[in-house]
Design a protein around this motif. Structure first.
Motif, PDB file in Angstrom:
ATOM      1  N   MET A   1       0.830  -1.195   0.000  1.00 34.59           N
ATOM      2  CA  MET A   1       0.000   0.000   0.000  1.00 34.59           C
ATOM      3  C   MET A   1       0.870   1.252   0.000  1.00 34.59           C
ATOM      4  O   MET A   1       1.915   1.296   0.643  1.00 34.59           O
ATOM      5  N   LYS A   2       0.403   2.257  -0.728  1.00 32.66           N
ATOM      6  CA  LYS A   2       0.993   3.582  -0.648  1.00 32.66           C
ATOM      7  C   LYS A   2      -0.085   4.551  -0.167  1.00 32.66           C
ATOM      8  O   LYS A   2      -1.249   4.447  -0.563  1.00 32.66           O
ATOM      9  N   ILE A   3       0.314   5.489   0.678  1.00 27.37           N
ATOM     10  CA  ILE A   3      -0.574   6.527   1.162  1.00 27.37           C
ATOM     11  C   ILE A   3      -0.084   7.848   0.594  1.00 27.37           C
ATOM     12  O   ILE A   3       1.091   8.189   0.745  1.00 27.37           O
TER      13      ILE A   3
ATOM     14  N   SER B   1       1.668  10.827 -12.868  1.00 21.02           N
ATOM     15  CA  SER B   1       0.844   9.619 -13.016  1.00 21.02           C
ATOM     16  C   SER B   1       1.654   8.475 -13.607  1.00 21.02           C
ATOM     17  O   SER B   1       1.547   7.322 -13.170  1.00 21.02           O
TER      18      SER B   1
ATOM     19  N   PHE C   1      -1.967  -0.958  -3.902  1.00 19.22           N
ATOM     20  CA  PHE C   1      -3.176  -0.236  -3.520  1.00 19.22           C
ATOM     21  C   PHE C   1      -2.762   1.143  -3.023  1.00 19.22           C
ATOM     22  O   PHE C   1      -1.784   1.266  -2.274  1.00 19.22           O
ATOM     23  N   VAL C   2      -3.471   2.182  -3.443  1.00 24.54           N
ATOM     24  CA  VAL C   2      -3.153   3.547  -3.042  1.00 24.54           C
ATOM     25  C   VAL C   2      -4.314   4.142  -2.259  1.00 24.54           C
ATOM     26  O   VAL C   2      -5.466   4.099  -2.709  1.00 24.54           O
ATOM     27  N   LEU C   3      -4.003   4.703  -1.109  1.00 26.77           N
ATOM     28  CA  LEU C   3      -4.975   5.423  -0.287  1.00 26.77           C
ATOM     29  C   LEU C   3      -4.663   6.905  -0.442  1.00 26.77           C
ATOM     30  O   LEU C   3      -3.612   7.376   0.002  1.00 26.77           O
ATOM     31  N   ASP C   4      -5.538   7.638  -1.086  1.00 28.15           N
ATOM     32  CA  ASP C   4      -5.271   9.025  -1.463  1.00 28.15           C
ATOM     33  C   ASP C   4      -5.904   9.976  -0.452  1.00 28.15           C
ATOM     34  O   ASP C   4      -7.123  10.142  -0.412  1.00 28.15           O
TER      35      ASP C   4
ATOM     36  N   VAL D   1      -3.868   9.541  -9.545  1.00 30.10           N
ATOM     37  CA  VAL D   1      -3.457   8.138  -9.491  1.00 30.10           C
ATOM     38  C   VAL D   1      -3.884   7.485 -10.804  1.00 30.10           C
ATOM     39  O   VAL D   1      -5.032   7.619 -11.232  1.00 30.10           O
TER      40      VAL D   1
ATOM     41  N   VAL E   1      -3.823   1.529 -11.376  1.00 32.92           N
ATOM     42  CA  VAL E   1      -3.488   1.264  -9.979  1.00 32.92           C
ATOM     43  C   VAL E   1      -4.754   1.334  -9.127  1.00 32.92           C
ATOM     44  O   VAL E   1      -5.456   2.349  -9.138  1.00 32.92           O
TER      45      VAL E   1
ATOM     46  N   TYR F   1      -7.055   2.235  -6.243  1.00 30.11           N
ATOM     47  CA  TYR F   1      -6.909   3.300  -5.255  1.00 30.11           C
ATOM     48  C   TYR F   1      -8.270   3.701  -4.718  1.00 30.11           C
ATOM     49  O   TYR F   1      -9.321   3.377  -5.299  1.00 30.11           O
TER      50      TYR F   1
ATOM     51  N   TYR G   1      -9.958   7.397  -2.843  1.00 32.78           N
ATOM     52  CA  TYR G   1      -9.815   8.755  -2.347  1.00 32.78           C
ATOM     53  C   TYR G   1     -10.581   8.868  -1.033  1.00 32.78           C
ATOM     54  O   TYR G   1     -11.711   8.374  -0.925  1.00 32.78           O
TER      55      TYR G   1
END
Length: 248
Positions: free
Chosen positions: A1-3, A150, A160-163, A175, A179, A181, A183
């Motif tokens: 995961m990326k935040i 991007s 997985f991205v948590l924006d 994003v 990917v 994600y 928001y």
């Protein structure tokens, strides 16, 4: 995961790190875009009257021109320590242990206007540049950053991205569709959106993640961890949007 986190206008001064090294920052594919913005900021600072006008500075903020002039030589500190304000005060990264800070470095990108997304422990100097600034010699920041950012995110390919960014910074680097994600917006239990407590809740969420360091590769895994922590993260009516519920 990326935040993905937004930066803050307020920053801690000083630092003990070596001067900015653009090639050492996360997402190295953005080196050319970073160099162009930093060069433009330094050049603008050579004309204090123009710099004041472009950055819309008050009398109290004129020292920010000197900060921009010294971008290539000023001392640095970890980005997550550089930023202050409601979100970063709630995160309080300086009080986390070394293991939690390393987790932040691996899992958090802080999206700044001059450097694009950088890792939490990437070393940066203090600076002045807002997402909506029209910087001489640079295309509108949205156009300068969006596509390159991007594409760089897609190359890194997080699962997985948590924006958690504000809309202004989302515009500087959406994003990519490839990917997964979500928001995040902060609401009360009744669904009312918040402002000040929006930032506080996001900082507290990231701190809790850094303390627990769960293995999150999907939205379902994130929500499972949140339930165990008594944190309410629910699906909003809008696709791709999560609501982080706070009582405040």
């Amino acid at each position: 995961m990326k935040i993905l986190l937004p930066p803050s206008e307020t920053k801690r001064p000083g630092g003990s790190g070596a001067p900015l090294a653009i090639d050492s920052l996360a997402l190295p594919a953005l080196a050319a875009e970073r160099t162009a913005v930093v060069t433009a900021l330094i050049g603008l600072a050579a004309d204090p009257a123009a710099a004041r006008r472009v950055h819309k500075l008050s009398d109290r903020q004129l020292g920010d021109i000197d900060h921009n002039a010294a971008l290539g030589s000023a001392p640095t500190m970890a980005a997550v320590d550089r930023y202050t304000g409601v979100l970063y005060d709630a995160l309080d990264a300086t009080s986390l242990d070394a293991v939690a800070r390393r987790w932040l470095d691996r899992h958090v990108w802080i999206h700044s206007a001059p450097f694009g997304p950088i890792a939490a422990l990437d070393a940066i100097p203090t600076y002045r540049l807002a997402a909506g600034t029209s910087l001489p010699g640079i295309a509108p920041l949205r156009r300068h950053w969006a596509l390159a950012t991007s594409e760089a995110m897609a190359q890194d390919a997080p699962g997985f991205v948590l924006d958690l960014r504000s809309e202004a910074y989302v515009a500087l680097g959406p994003v990519p569709a490839s990917v997964p994600y979500a928001y995040v917006r902060v609401v009360t239990g009744e669904g009312r959106a918040l402002n000040h407590f929006n930032k506080k809740a996001k900082g507290e969420l990231v701190r809790a993640l850094a303390e627990d360091r769960p293995r999150v590769r999907s939205l379902a895994a994130l929500q499972g961890w949140a339930r165990a922590r008594s944190i309410i993260i629910r699906q909003a009516e809008q696709a791709g949007v999560l609501e982080l519920v706070t009582e405040t």
